[in-house]
Enzyme design. Structure first.
Site, mmCIF file in Angstrom:
data_model
loop_
_atom_site.group_PDB
_atom_site.id
_atom_site.type_symbol
_atom_site.label_atom_id
_atom_site.label_comp_id
_atom_site.label_asym_id
_atom_site.label_seq_id
_atom_site.Cartn_x
_atom_site.Cartn_y
_atom_site.Cartn_z
ATOM 1 N N THR A 146 6.090 -11.819 -29.234
ATOM 2 C CA THR A 146 5.655 -13.305 -29.103
ATOM 3 C C THR A 146 4.178 -13.049 -29.027
ATOM 4 O OG1 THR A 146 5.520 -12.897 -26.663
ATOM 5 C CG2 THR A 146 7.590 -13.802 -27.411
ATOM 6 N N ASP A 147 3.496 -14.401 -29.131
ATOM 7 C CA ASP A 147 2.151 -14.513 -28.930
ATOM 8 C C ASP A 147 2.148 -14.546 -27.203
ATOM 9 O OD1 ASP A 147 -0.452 -14.463 -28.800
ATOM 10 O OD2 ASP A 147 -0.777 -16.012 -30.339
ATOM 11 N N TRP A 148 0.924 -14.211 -26.726
ATOM 12 C CA TRP A 148 0.706 -13.815 -25.234
ATOM 13 C C TRP A 148 1.428 -15.153 -24.622
ATOM 14 C CZ3 TRP A 148 -2.823 -10.261 -22.878
ATOM 15 C CH2 TRP A 148 -3.007 -10.537 -21.447
ATOM 16 N N ASN A 149 2.403 -14.760 -24.113
ATOM 17 C CA ASN A 149 3.157 -15.798 -23.202
ATOM 18 C C ASN A 149 3.530 -17.035 -24.030
ATOM 19 O OD1 ASN A 149 4.223 -16.603 -20.643
ATOM 20 N ND2 ASN A 149 2.596 -18.021 -20.265
#
Ligand code: BGC
Length: 746
Positions: free
Chosen positions: A279-282
């Protein structure tokens, strides 16, 4: 904890042995994964799917590594600490699975290359590949084996700060540059300790953020998705890309991280991708903000069901997966499959055989002379000459006194550009520093404004005085690094602060005025271009920007860059890109502008066409544009056939002559227009390009091979095929010039 010394030597020996058996086979890896999976507890499996940022104490991270509850760490860059944490994972955890250490190494690690948009302006995939190879060598010497690069988001809106991180507006250019980066990072042997895994981001559509506002929603219909936004990702996959990152945006309401069609149906089933998806950050957790999930359980469920293998920083899998499994909301086979994907990449990287960093390499690798030379070459090739009236450039040997002004003349941090975590400003050579090295040239330095946003005007008088005492004025303008990049979008693209006033006052001196602009995006600099004699656009050029600029200004190098993105006259023209569809009333004929309209003119639309009354038909500079100190003349392209079948290859030959006085390099660009289709087609599409170097007076035949299948596109039925019909083809120095040659596909 054991002493590192005990294992470094045997491990390095093992690694060498492993490298020499390279090609260590897919089946072998799958068997090893089967064996590991059969021994792993659920907690250990979930651990492999969990990426944390470097946080807490070293002991904390070692403890997690030892327990097998993390699979990857980002942003840890101390090689000794990395070796210690890796030791805990490899020597002290139950199954000895190594960690994957990640970092955003976007356009250099220590030696900074131009920002990716500048690299795209080189139209030189070889130097882009070399830049990524240098990044891999330096980053891996500190223990980083995975970078979150390249960014493959096609971006047609310069307000979006992240346009700096990609290759601009064109799917083909972005594909070529992206594939070059993958090859550079990953090398020919991923298990070589100096190779790092690349990551295709942000999957997908992130560059189409509404209003250019970062993280914003996108609304990309399937035809455009297939024809414009997806091709660079497919090209990267074909180049051997090991990981993909799901993007932050929702497209038509579905956040990428929860998009099963994207991450499973397309990426796995249709494309056959066998690396892993992070995923991207969070971005998993942010599905709560999108209103796409009600709670973290749903976040984890939707992420897993969509096809996310590794969760970056949402803690969704560690907190939820075990319960979801119990509740039957996710299957054991899905978790196993995700673990398998992650382990496969770790095996391919040779991490099991060679988990540690050889600390002795570091000093000879960082900022190695060959790295600096490559960075200088990239910076030189990234320069786009936008204007050069009366051949004011290159500066003649008679120029003895130069005024050096502007906030970017000596801004070592800012010329490095966005995503500079590790490159050091102390190692940067600014234009001022480089110009001061020139023999026989007196530099009168007076910045006028201190930094790009500086609104104070009290320094301008000094800059004007310096101009008056000089033969030529070199004004270094642009944006600070922090004004572009993630979460740094702008609604106004004019030069910031008092820079416009500075240019206006300098122009009044009547001295030859040369602007060098360093920015993270296209800026609306029409007024300044009008006032200047010459304009060179650099984007942020990196560590070696200064020496590159000095060479270019004095003619030791000749500009050869081309714009990877259209430059608007004003923000209201955005989005403006060359490969648009035709309207029913395309702009042509007389360009009636705002003030041409008589008072109380009668209401009519007849005879009027599609454009802005206050901007006219054209952008400030088109895609592909860029001058040289010399001039080039294109012959009419000769085609190998005027009618082709779908399986044929068109050979295009075009004579290119250097008609000027200098040796130079031209980027010859091949564009095609497909006149009719089951859906409207772009007025032009870049299909090939080639850098061609020519001596004064020299002519070369430029040859392009274009398989007809490269004319295929997704039409009304959303399948990819070549639709027979009439085509036009151009070979030219930018997207707007040249005469078309016709051909047909039957
Ligand atoms: C960015 C990514 C980056 C990630 C890790 C995110 O905020 O969107 O491009 O790779 O952070 O630093």
């Amino acid at each position: 904890m054991k002493s590192l010394h005990n294992y470094i030597i045997p491990v390095l020996a093992l690694a060498l042995a492993a490298c020499s058996q390279s090609g260590s086979q897919t089946d072998d890896i799958e068997k090893k994964i089967d064996h590991l999976l059969s021994q792993m507890t659920l907690e250990e499996k979930i651990g492999q799917l969990h990426q944390i940022t470097s946080m807490g104490t070293l002991e904390d991270m070692c403890a997690q590594a030892k327990d097998g509850t993390i699979g990857s760490i980002l942003n840890e860059i101390d090689p000794e600490r990395i070796n210690q944490i890796q030791c805990a994972a490899v020597e002290e955890s139950r199954l000895g699975i190594p960690l994957l250490i990640a970092r955003d190494v976007i356009h250099g690690y220590k030696t900074m290359f131009p920002i990716p948009l500048g690299q795209a302006a080189t139209f030189d995939p070889a130097i882009v590949e070399e830049g990524a190879r240098v990044s891999a060598a330096e980053a891996s010497a500190d223990g980083i084996r995975w970078t979150f690069s390249p960014m493959l988001d096609v971006a047609r809106d310069p307000r979006w700060g992240r346009i700096a991180e990609g290759s601009g507006e064109d799917p083909y250019l972005t594909s070529v540059m992206g594939a070059a980066m993958v090859k550079g990072y990953q090398g020919t042997d991923l298990s070589n300790p100096a190779s790092i895994a690349a990551c295709a981001k942000h999957f997908v559509g992130y560059g189409a953020a509404e209003a250019g506002k970062d993280y914003n929603s996108t609304n990309i219909p399937m035809g455009q998705m297939r024809n414009v936004y997806l091709p660079p990702f497919l090209a990267a996959k074909e180049a051997g890309m090991q990981t993909f990152m799901s993007s932050f945006n929702d497209n038509d309401g579905i956040p990428a991280t929860g998009n099963r069609w994207l991450l499973t149906d397309l990426l796995r089933d249709e494309w056959g991708f066998d690396g892993f998806v992070v995923t991207d950050w969070n971005s998993a957790g942010e599905m709560l903000n999108h209103g796409f999930c009600a709670d973290m359980a749903e976040v984890a469920e939707k992420s897993m069901n969509a096809g996310i293998d590794m969760d970056m920083m949402a803690f969704a899998y560690t907190s939820q997966l075990a319960d979801l499994l119990k509740a039957g909301k996710v299957k054991q086979s899905q978790i196993d499959n995700a673990v398998r994907n992650v382990l496969r990449v770790k095996y391919r990287l040779g991490l099991f055989e060679n988990p540690y960093i050889d600390l002795s390499l570091r000093d000879s690798v960082m900022y190695a002379p060959t790295h600096l030379a490559a960075a200088k070459k990239a910076a030189t090739e990234s320069a786009v000459l936008l204007k050069n009236d009366k051949q004011v450039l290159p500066l003649s040997q008679n120029v003895k006194r130069v005024a050096v002004v502007g906030p970017m003349a000596d801004a070592p941090q800012d010329q490095l550009g966005t995503w500079t975590f590790d490159g050091e400003k102390e190692k940067t050579i600014t234009p001022l520093a480089a110009l001061r090295q020139l023999e026989g040239v007196t530099v009168n330095y007076a910045p006028g404004v201190a930094y790009s946003r500086d609104r104070r005007t009290d320094g301008i008088a000094k800059a004007v005085a310096a101009a008056r005492q000089s033969d030529v004025v070199l004004a270094f303008l642009g944006e600070e690094a922090i004004l572009s990049g993630e979460a740094h979008s702008l609604a106004d693209l004019n030069l910031q602060g008092a820079q416009r006033q500075l240019v206006a006052e300098l122009a009044k001196t009547g001295k030859p005025l040369v602007l060098v602009v360093m920015a993270g995006r296209p800026l609306t600099i029409g007024d300044e271009v009008d006032k200047a004699d010459a304009v060179m656009y650099m984007f942020h050029p990196g560590t070696m920007g200064g020496p590159a600029i000095a060479d270019l200004l004095w003619g030791a190098a000749n500009p050869s860059g081309k714009l990877p993105v259209t430059f608007p006259k004003m923000v209201g023209q955005v989005p403006v890109y060359y490969a648009h569809n035709n309207t029913g009333r395309p702009a042509y004929g007389t360009e009636t502008l705002l003030h041409d309209i008589p008072l109380e003119a009668a209401q009519t639309s007849l005879g009027n066409t599609s454009y802005h009354l206050d901007a006219g038909f054209h952008p400030l500079f088109p895609f592909g544009y860029g001058l040289s100190y010399t001039t080039f003349e294109y012959g009419q392209p000769q085609l190998s056939a005027s009618t082709l079948g779908e399986k044929d290859t068109l050979t295009v030959e075009c004579q290119l002559t250097n008609t000027g006085r200098y040796e130079g390099t031209e980027v010859a660009q091949l564009y095609v227009r497909d006149h009719h289709g089951s859906v409207a087609r772009p007025v032009k599409e870049l299909k090939r390009f080639q850098r061609v170097s020519l001596q004064p007076g020299e002519t070369k035949t430029v040859t392009f091979e274009l398989p007809v299948e490269d004319l295929a596109f997704y039409g009304a039925d959303l399948t990819k095929k070549v639709e027979p019909g009439q085509f036009s083809l151009w070979v030219s120095g930018d997207s707007q010039s040249g005469q078309p040659t016709a051909f047909a596909v039957e």
